[in-house]
Design a protein around this motif. Structure first.
Motif, mmCIF file in Angstrom:
data_model
loop_
_atom_site.group_PDB
_atom_site.id
_atom_site.type_symbol
_atom_site.label_atom_id
_atom_site.label_comp_id
_atom_site.label_asym_id
_atom_site.label_seq_id
_atom_site.Cartn_x
_atom_site.Cartn_y
_atom_site.Cartn_z
ATOM 1 N N GLY A 139 11.411 -87.815 7.731
ATOM 2 C CA GLY A 139 10.060 -87.383 7.428
ATOM 3 C C GLY A 139 9.896 -86.571 6.163
ATOM 4 O O GLY A 139 8.826 -86.017 5.929
ATOM 5 N N GLU A 140 10.929 -86.478 5.326
ATOM 6 C CA GLU A 140 10.770 -85.721 4.083
ATOM 7 C C GLU A 140 10.904 -86.639 2.867
ATOM 8 O O GLU A 140 11.548 -87.683 2.918
ATOM 9 C CB GLU A 140 11.772 -84.570 3.981
ATOM 10 C CG GLU A 140 13.193 -84.941 3.694
ATOM 11 C CD GLU A 140 14.052 -83.731 3.333
ATOM 12 O OE1 GLU A 140 13.511 -82.654 3.022
ATOM 13 O OE2 GLU A 140 15.291 -83.887 3.352
ATOM 14 N N ILE A 141 10.235 -86.219 1.793
ATOM 15 C CA ILE A 141 10.336 -86.922 0.519
ATOM 16 C C ILE A 141 11.218 -86.080 -0.391
ATOM 17 O O ILE A 141 10.907 -84.924 -0.682
ATOM 18 C CB ILE A 141 8.951 -87.128 -0.120
ATOM 19 C CG1 ILE A 141 8.067 -87.992 0.789
ATOM 20 C CG2 ILE A 141 9.087 -87.781 -1.495
ATOM 21 C CD1 ILE A 141 6.645 -88.165 0.278
ATOM 22 N N VAL A 142 12.318 -86.665 -0.808
ATOM 23 C CA VAL A 142 13.263 -86.004 -1.708
ATOM 24 C C VAL A 142 13.240 -86.749 -3.030
ATOM 25 O O VAL A 142 13.392 -87.976 -3.060
ATOM 26 C CB VAL A 142 14.683 -85.999 -1.119
ATOM 27 C CG1 VAL A 142 15.683 -85.438 -2.123
ATOM 28 C CG2 VAL A 142 14.721 -85.197 0.175
ATOM 29 N N PHE A 173 1.562 -92.626 -4.083
ATOM 30 C CA PHE A 173 2.180 -91.387 -3.626
ATOM 31 C C PHE A 173 1.529 -90.903 -2.335
ATOM 32 O O PHE A 173 2.204 -90.392 -1.438
ATOM 33 C CB PHE A 173 2.087 -90.311 -4.706
ATOM 34 C CG PHE A 173 3.285 -90.262 -5.606
ATOM 35 C CD1 PHE A 173 4.429 -89.584 -5.223
ATOM 36 C CD2 PHE A 173 3.272 -90.895 -6.832
ATOM 37 C CE1 PHE A 173 5.532 -89.540 -6.047
ATOM 38 C CE2 PHE A 173 4.374 -90.857 -7.666
ATOM 39 C CZ PHE A 173 5.517 -90.171 -7.280
ATOM 40 N N GLY A 174 0.207 -91.043 -2.247
ATOM 41 C CA GLY A 174 -0.476 -90.666 -1.020
ATOM 42 C C GLY A 174 0.009 -91.477 0.170
ATOM 43 O O GLY A 174 0.156 -90.944 1.279
ATOM 44 N N THR A 175 0.283 -92.762 -0.063
ATOM 45 C CA THR A 175 0.797 -93.613 1.009
ATOM 46 C C THR A 175 2.186 -93.172 1.438
ATOM 47 O O THR A 175 2.498 -93.136 2.631
ATOM 48 C CB THR A 175 0.821 -95.080 0.550
ATOM 49 O OG1 THR A 175 -0.503 -95.493 0.207
ATOM 50 C CG2 THR A 175 1.349 -95.984 1.655
ATOM 51 N N LEU A 176 3.043 -92.829 0.474
ATOM 52 C CA LEU A 176 4.379 -92.336 0.820
ATOM 53 C C LEU A 176 4.291 -91.083 1.689
ATOM 54 O O LEU A 176 5.016 -90.948 2.681
ATOM 55 C CB LEU A 176 5.173 -92.026 -0.447
ATOM 56 C CG LEU A 176 5.831 -93.191 -1.192
ATOM 57 C CD1 LEU A 176 6.627 -92.661 -2.372
ATOM 58 C CD2 LEU A 176 6.728 -94.013 -0.269
ATOM 59 N N GLU A 177 3.410 -90.167 1.309
ATOM 60 C CA GLU A 177 3.252 -88.949 2.102
ATOM 61 C C GLU A 177 2.765 -89.273 3.509
ATOM 62 O O GLU A 177 3.235 -88.676 4.489
ATOM 63 C CB GLU A 177 2.266 -88.004 1.411
ATOM 64 C CG GLU A 177 2.841 -87.269 0.225
ATOM 65 C CD GLU A 177 1.941 -86.137 -0.228
ATOM 66 O OE1 GLU A 177 2.346 -84.966 -0.118
ATOM 67 O OE2 GLU A 177 0.818 -86.450 -0.696
ATOM 68 N N ALA A 215 5.000 -88.533 6.932
ATOM 69 C CA ALA A 215 4.492 -87.594 7.929
ATOM 70 C C ALA A 215 4.225 -88.269 9.275
ATOM 71 O O ALA A 215 4.562 -87.722 10.333
ATOM 72 C CB ALA A 215 3.218 -86.934 7.418
ATOM 73 N N SER A 216 3.636 -89.454 9.237
ATOM 74 C CA SER A 216 3.214 -90.083 10.493
ATOM 75 C C SER A 216 4.313 -90.889 11.167
ATOM 76 O O SER A 216 4.342 -90.997 12.397
ATOM 77 C CB SER A 216 2.000 -90.990 10.246
ATOM 78 O OG SER A 216 2.341 -92.081 9.412
ATOM 79 N N ALA A 241 6.185 -86.035 -9.154
ATOM 80 C CA ALA A 241 7.151 -86.166 -8.072
ATOM 81 C C ALA A 241 7.294 -84.851 -7.301
ATOM 82 O O ALA A 241 7.307 -84.839 -6.065
ATOM 83 C CB ALA A 241 8.505 -86.597 -8.631
ATOM 84 N N LEU A 242 7.383 -83.729 -8.029
ATOM 85 C CA LEU A 242 7.547 -82.444 -7.360
ATOM 86 C C LEU A 242 6.297 -82.027 -6.594
ATOM 87 O O LEU A 242 6.383 -81.270 -5.624
ATOM 88 C CB LEU A 242 7.924 -81.371 -8.382
ATOM 89 C CG LEU A 242 9.326 -81.489 -8.981
ATOM 90 C CD1 LEU A 242 9.540 -80.448 -10.074
ATOM 91 C CD2 LEU A 242 10.397 -81.358 -7.898
ATOM 92 N N ARG A 243 5.143 -82.522 -7.009
ATOM 93 C CA ARG A 243 3.909 -82.208 -6.288
ATOM 94 C C ARG A 243 3.888 -82.862 -4.906
ATOM 95 O O ARG A 243 3.277 -82.338 -3.966
ATOM 96 C CB ARG A 243 2.696 -82.650 -7.103
ATOM 97 C CG ARG A 243 1.372 -82.137 -6.533
ATOM 98 C CD ARG A 243 0.258 -82.209 -7.541
ATOM 99 N NE ARG A 243 -0.233 -83.545 -7.769
ATOM 100 C CZ ARG A 243 -0.162 -84.192 -8.927
ATOM 101 N NH1 ARG A 243 0.405 -83.625 -9.975
ATOM 102 N NH2 ARG A 243 -0.652 -85.408 -9.065
ATOM 103 N N HIS A 244 4.555 -83.988 -4.784
ATOM 104 C CA HIS A 244 4.517 -84.727 -3.519
ATOM 105 C C HIS A 244 5.806 -84.604 -2.716
ATOM 106 O O HIS A 244 5.837 -84.979 -1.542
ATOM 107 C CB HIS A 244 4.233 -86.205 -3.783
ATOM 108 C CG HIS A 244 2.856 -86.478 -4.302
ATOM 109 N ND1 HIS A 244 1.760 -86.618 -3.476
ATOM 110 C CD2 HIS A 244 2.386 -86.606 -5.570
ATOM 111 C CE1 HIS A 244 0.679 -86.835 -4.207
ATOM 112 N NE2 HIS A 244 1.036 -86.831 -5.479
ATOM 113 N N ALA A 245 6.872 -84.118 -3.326
ATOM 114 C CA ALA A 245 8.173 -84.068 -2.662
ATOM 115 C C ALA A 245 8.356 -82.778 -1.865
ATOM 116 O O ALA A 245 7.712 -81.753 -2.132
ATOM 117 C CB ALA A 245 9.293 -84.203 -3.686
ATOM 118 N N THR A 246 9.261 -82.836 -0.912
ATOM 119 C CA THR A 246 9.688 -81.654 -0.172
ATOM 120 C C THR A 246 10.748 -80.897 -0.966
ATOM 121 O O THR A 246 10.679 -79.688 -1.126
ATOM 122 C CB THR A 246 10.294 -82.061 1.191
ATOM 123 O OG1 THR A 246 9.424 -82.965 1.846
ATOM 124 C CG2 THR A 246 10.540 -80.847 2.064
#
Length: 247
Positions: A46-49, A184-188, A192-193, A208-213
């Motif tokens: 569930g995380e974006i790296v 990017f919104g779809t990846l998030e 999450a879901s 990338a850093l705005r959307h990544a964990t």
């Protein structure tokens, strides 16, 4: 017998607690050319790296090593706590590792529907609901689609395989900003879901850093620094000067 059962339960619990993907001391490359050097990296459910670094740092090679396309000479790549070393690419894909390459690797003469039928598994996400843009062109050949539409198709094709982790290489390349934000919104959303882990190579660092964990900076085949997205943003001038080769 009870001890054996308890041992199996403990092993299952340990595997559940382990990172989804873990690279430990990985060295890899092409023939005699070593590209990756002692790389340690983890991705949880569930995380974006995000994996950052200059051109030629080894970012694409790292993704290819995880997918079984590049030879790992030492170290280990574990998925769900089990080593992927020596496993062929199609078997890695069947285990739940989906790779979206930089060139998207679509077949220009196949339609959207045909691409999805090639990888779809029972119970897969409804990608036409996720991407209504391509739902309207399900009988269109991929070669006639725009770059943004092709990238949506590449992501949709990966998602219908019911992956547990996505390896995404330069998703934004050549695309309009509005499409990039949409992707990017779809990846998030799916991270999450659905609890899908994402390892993302991306040229637009701040995006990338705005959307990544979390993030890792790779240079010269080595991990130079890592941290949460907030930490890397706070140290951005240091990261840029020291690891991305800019002043």
């Amino acid at each position: 017998m009870n001890a054996l059962l308890h041992g199996d339960a403990a092993a299952d619990a340990a595997a559940e607690d382990a990172p989804l993907l873990r690279l430990s001391g990985v060295n890899a490359g092409y023939g005699d050319v070593k590209v990756l050097r002692d790389v340690d990296l983890e991705v949880a459910r569930g995380e974006i790296v995000t994996l950052l670094g200059p051109n030629g740092a080894g970012k694409t090679t790292l993704l290819l090593a995880c997918s079984g396309f590049v030879n790992v000479t030492s170290g280990d790549i574990a998925f769900h706590g089990q080593s992927l070393i020596g496993t062929v690419p199609h078997a890695i894909a069947r285990r739940g590792v989906a790779h979206i390459p930089e060139d998207r690797s679509l077949w220009p003469t196949l339609t959207v529907d045909e691409h999805l039928r090639l990888t779809a598994k029972p119970g897969a996400l409804d990608v036409y609901d996720l991407f209504p843009e391509i739902a309207r062109m399900r009988h269109k050949r991929a070669g006639l689609m725009s770059g943004g539409e092709q990238q949506m198709l590449a992501m949709a094709r990966a998602l219908v395989s019911n992956p547990e982790i996505l390896l995404v290489d330069e998703m934004s390349m050549g695309l309009a900003p509005v499409i990039v934000e949409r992707l990017f919104g779809t990846l998030e959303e799916i991270a999450a879901s659905q609890g899908i882990g994402v390892l993302l190579v991306e040229q637009h660092v701040h995006l990338a850093l705005r959307h990544a964990t979390r993030g890792y900076v790779l240079a010269g085949g080595r991990i130079r620094t890592s941290g949460t997205a907030a930490e890397l943003n706070a140290r951005w001038s240091e990261v840029r000067a020291s690891y991305l080769g800019t002043s």
